[in-house]
Design a protein around this motif. Structure first.
Motif, PDB file in Angstrom:
ATOM      1  N   VAL A 141       0.842  -1.210   0.000  1.00  0.00           N
ATOM      2  CA  VAL A 141       0.000   0.000   0.000  1.00  0.00           C
ATOM      3  C   VAL A 141       0.873   1.255   0.000  1.00  0.00           C
ATOM      4  O   VAL A 141       0.643   2.196  -0.765  1.00  0.00           O
ATOM      5  CB  VAL A 141      -0.958  -0.013   1.225  1.00  0.00           C
ATOM      6  N   MET A 142       1.894   1.235   0.853  1.00  0.00           N
ATOM      7  CA  MET A 142       2.784   2.413   0.956  1.00  0.00           C
ATOM      8  C   MET A 142       3.478   2.680  -0.384  1.00  0.00           C
ATOM      9  O   MET A 142       3.631   3.826  -0.792  1.00  0.00           O
ATOM     10  CB  MET A 142       3.843   2.174   2.049  1.00  0.00           C
ATOM     11  N   ALA A 144       2.363   1.702  -3.341  1.00  0.00           N
ATOM     12  CA  ALA A 144       1.347   2.119  -4.317  1.00  0.00           C
ATOM     13  C   ALA A 144       1.010   3.591  -4.135  1.00  0.00           C
ATOM     14  O   ALA A 144       0.724   4.315  -5.115  1.00  0.00           O
ATOM     15  CB  ALA A 144       0.099   1.258  -4.150  1.00  0.00           C
ATOM     16  N   LEU A 145       1.052   4.055  -2.886  1.00  0.00           N
ATOM     17  CA  LEU A 145       0.756   5.477  -2.615  1.00  0.00           C
ATOM     18  C   LEU A 145       1.966   6.371  -2.881  1.00  0.00           C
ATOM     19  O   LEU A 145       1.878   7.591  -2.754  1.00  0.00           O
ATOM     20  CB  LEU A 145       0.303   5.642  -1.151  1.00  0.00           C
ATOM     21  N   GLY A 146       3.072   5.733  -3.200  1.00  0.00           N
ATOM     22  CA  GLY A 146       4.280   6.499  -3.503  1.00  0.00           C
ATOM     23  C   GLY A 146       5.028   6.980  -2.284  1.00  0.00           C
ATOM     24  O   GLY A 146       5.907   7.846  -2.374  1.00  0.00           O
ATOM     25  N   LEU A 147       4.678   6.450  -1.122  1.00  0.00           N
ATOM     26  CA  LEU A 147       5.352   6.876   0.115  1.00  0.00           C
ATOM     27  C   LEU A 147       6.729   6.227   0.268  1.00  0.00           C
ATOM     28  O   LEU A 147       7.623   6.807   0.871  1.00  0.00           O
ATOM     29  CB  LEU A 147       4.477   6.549   1.328  1.00  0.00           C
TER      30      LEU A 147
END
Lengths: 288, 361
Positions: A141-142, A144-147
């Motif tokens: 998720v991180m 995918a969110l670009g974090l």
């Protein structure tokens, strides 16, 4: 309970204690005494030698420059963190459940709280490992969110061990604290409010002190279960640091050295007993 | 009324008691009858595979009850808690066979009953299987504690160097198998010590290298844990992992591989033994013969729990299975690998102490 007969008075309560005493003696005291005796025995040529020796205890404190003492301190440290964090999460949850949720929903929420208990302990640990792994949900998720550019290792750390423990014990603590909170008479809180106490004052002077027995029981159970646990640190901690249950397991699984393992277990039990005295002395646990 | 009720109860009680006694008698007879058709085996997890046991049970009509253990210490603990005769067959690390035989647990075996001559010659080392001239264990499966890796994430050429265990390039990518004997032997190879010549004086050098490895390690764990780390991507290398960690996963992910470093590696081996106090030695022997047969060896080698090389060179493996097990490279691997050490109690204690310090570092 006393039963009157024409000839004598029979005190059944006194006789009723015998089965309980026998049960406790057979299944608790006797194994403990055996473990104590084994801890004072020696291991010679892969066999237990029934001699009285303090060598196992001496080894616990001196071997490898105090490596076992360090493992014990690690265990106490991790357990203390787990207990405090679990309390910080569980108390508000129990409070909201007791006072903020309509009575008809409380039972349903309690079932939801205990739901994770229905899953195997080992499976829950491995599930957390998968969640925290580099291919796990959090990293995916991180990223995918670009974090994150690259996945980070969240598993196999002390943080992962603490997280796993907190997940398990928050539920236990919530239940014990909730059970205590619902026993506090509503009239105490209302009386305090009527006399001008603010909600914070009601909490600090009435609710919190009266709920401390529940907190103590929950915290003690958390402490006991966490400090003796082998599975969670092994799976989630990745053995990056040595805790005492793992050191005990090494002695048993690799060398069948029950004498040393018993001595280490007795030390662990002394720590748990000290914790019990600490909790029992300052808080009235019998009220829960 | 009460008396009547009591009478009925007593009659019922007598009837129930009689029925119970009959049932107990029947069950004990059945129990004795069944006991002749069952054996109890104390084993590693690969022997619990139904694909291995069912053909034996169907052919011989002997049911195999298995209890798994994960380390010799556990097996000895189970034995200490058992009654003599509870167990019939034992599977153990070969290096522990003579130790357990010396404790009086094992029965002497007749070499000619088993396909001894079909076993790879490097595996039949006399000192590992014989005590006072008597045979106590039959080698059944072997492999290597070496380097397993994900070839899509690491350079396979690096894996052929024993020093990969402390290569900074792979910091945070190495999962270490938590068994001190082979791992310390692997470190010994990496710093130029021949494993059979490892002495207590050399432990400080090994400890220093282990402490160098610790900051590079992603985790330290048992077989399942390190294998899981490789599969889930938490680590790209297993120090101490071999075909047993990757061969079974080859179909799903061909990138998972293993290799013996050029300097050599550590060979593990497990053997079958029969308990001295077994009351079903004949049935136990049939089981050992089945496991050592070409068909049994093939099933054991590819057991669902873990794959590894069969000890019998006539094992009925398919070409694909042989390829995954690197059958063709065995002559080289066998010549470059060393048996597990069998440390004496003093050395064992010292090694565990070093390992404990490593875990705590």
């Amino acid at each position: 309970m006393t039963v009157l007969t024409p000839h004598c008075r029979l005190d059944l309560t006194r006789w009723a204690t015998w089965p309980a005493a026998l049960w406790t003696g057979l299944f608790f005291l006797l194994p403990l005494l055996i473990m104590l005796a084994v801890s004072f025995s020696a291991r010679v040529d892969n066999r237990m030698l029934a001699v009285f020796t303090l060598d196992n205890y001496a080894a616990f404190f001196t071997q490898g420059g105090g490596v076992y003492v360090a493992a014990l301190l690690n265990s106490v440290e991790v357990t203390a963190i787990v207990t405090l964090v679990s309390l910080a999460v569980a108390y508000p949850l129990a409070y909201i459940l007791a006072y903020g949720v309509p009575a008809r929903w409380q039972r349903l929420l309690l079932v939801v709280i205990v739901l994770p208990f229905w899953t195997s302990y080992v499976i829950r640990s491995y599930s957390w490992l998968l969640v925290l792994s580099e291919k796990g949900v959090i990293n995916q998720v991180m990223m995918a969110l670009g974090l994150f550019d690259q996945p980070i290792g969240l598993g196999n750390t002390r943080g992962a061990t603490v997280l796993g423990f907190v997940h398990f014990f928050t539920m236990l603590l919530t239940l014990t604290i909730y059970a205590n909170l619902v026993q506090i008479k509503e009239s105490y809180r209302k009386a305090a409010a009527d006399l001008g106490a603010s909600p914070l004052q009601v909490f600090l002077r009435i609710t919190l002190p009266l709920s401390l027995p529940g907190v103590a029981v929950g915290a003690f159970l958390t402490f006991v279960l966490a400090i003796g646990d082998y599975i969670t640190p092994q799976i989630l901690g990745g053995s990056r640091e040595l805790l005492l249950p793992q050191a005990i397991m090494l002695q048993i699984s690799r060398q069948a050295n029950f004498e040393m393992a018993s001595a280490m277990s007795m030390v662990l039990m002394l720590v748990v007993s000290a914790a019990f005295l600490l909790f029992a002395r300052h808080l009235r646990m019998e009220r829960v | 009324m009460i008396r009547s009720h009591l009478r009925i109860s007593r009659r019922r009680l007598l009837k129930t008691g009689a029925a119970g006694a009959a049932a107990v008698g029947t069950f004990s007879i059945i129990g004795r009858a069944r006991a002749a058709e069952e054996i109890n085996a104390l084993v590693w997890c690969d022997h619990s595979d139904p694909a291995l046991l069912k053909p034996f049970e169907d052919t011989y009509g002997i049911k195999v009850n298995t209890k798994e253990f994960a380390a010799t210490g556990e097996a000895l603990a189970i034995l200490e808690q058992s009654q003599p005769g509870d167990w019939d067959v034992l599977v153990l690390d070969t290096v522990d066979i003579t130790k357990v035989a010396a404790m009086g647990h094992l029965a002497a075996l007749t070499k000619s009953d088993y396909p001894w001559d079909d076993i790879f010659p490097q595996l039949t080392t006399e000192s590992l299987h014989f005590l006072n001239g008597k045979l106590y264990g039959i080698p059944e499966k072997f492999g290597y504690n070496t380097v397993a890796y994900n070839s899509s994430k690491v350079d396979p050429a690096d894996m052929r160097k024993a020093s990969v265990l402390w290569n900074e390039k792979y910091k945070g990518r190495i999962a270490i198998y938590d068994y001190y004997v082979p791992l310390m032997q692997m470190v010994a190879i990496g710093i130029g010590i021949i494993p059979p010549q490892l002495t207590q004086d050399q432990l400080p050098a090994i400890k220093a290298k282990l402490l160098e490895m610790k900051p590079l390690a992603a985790l330290i764990g048992d077989v399942v844990t390190v294998q899981n780390a490789l599969v889930s991507g938490s680590a790209d290398i297993i120090a101490g992992g071999g075909e047993f960690a990757t061969a079974g996963l080859h179909g799903e992910n061909p990138a998972l591989d293993w290799v013996l470093p050029d300097e050599g590696g550590i060979r593990w081996m497990q053997s079958l033994a029969i308990f001295e106090k077994s009351k079903r030695k004949e049935a136990a022997s049939k089981f050992v013969k089945y496991i050592m047969s070409p068909a049994g060896q093939a099933r054991l080698a590819t057991s669902a729990c873990y794959w590894a090389m069969p000890a019998n060179n006539k094992a009925a493996l398919s070409d694909e299975q042989k390829k995954i097990l690197r059958w063709d490279e065995q002559p080289t691997f066998l010549s470059k690998s060393y048996h597990y050490m069998s440390p004496n109690p003093e050395m064992d204690k010292a090694m565990l102490e070093v390992w404990t310090e490593f875990l705590n570092a």
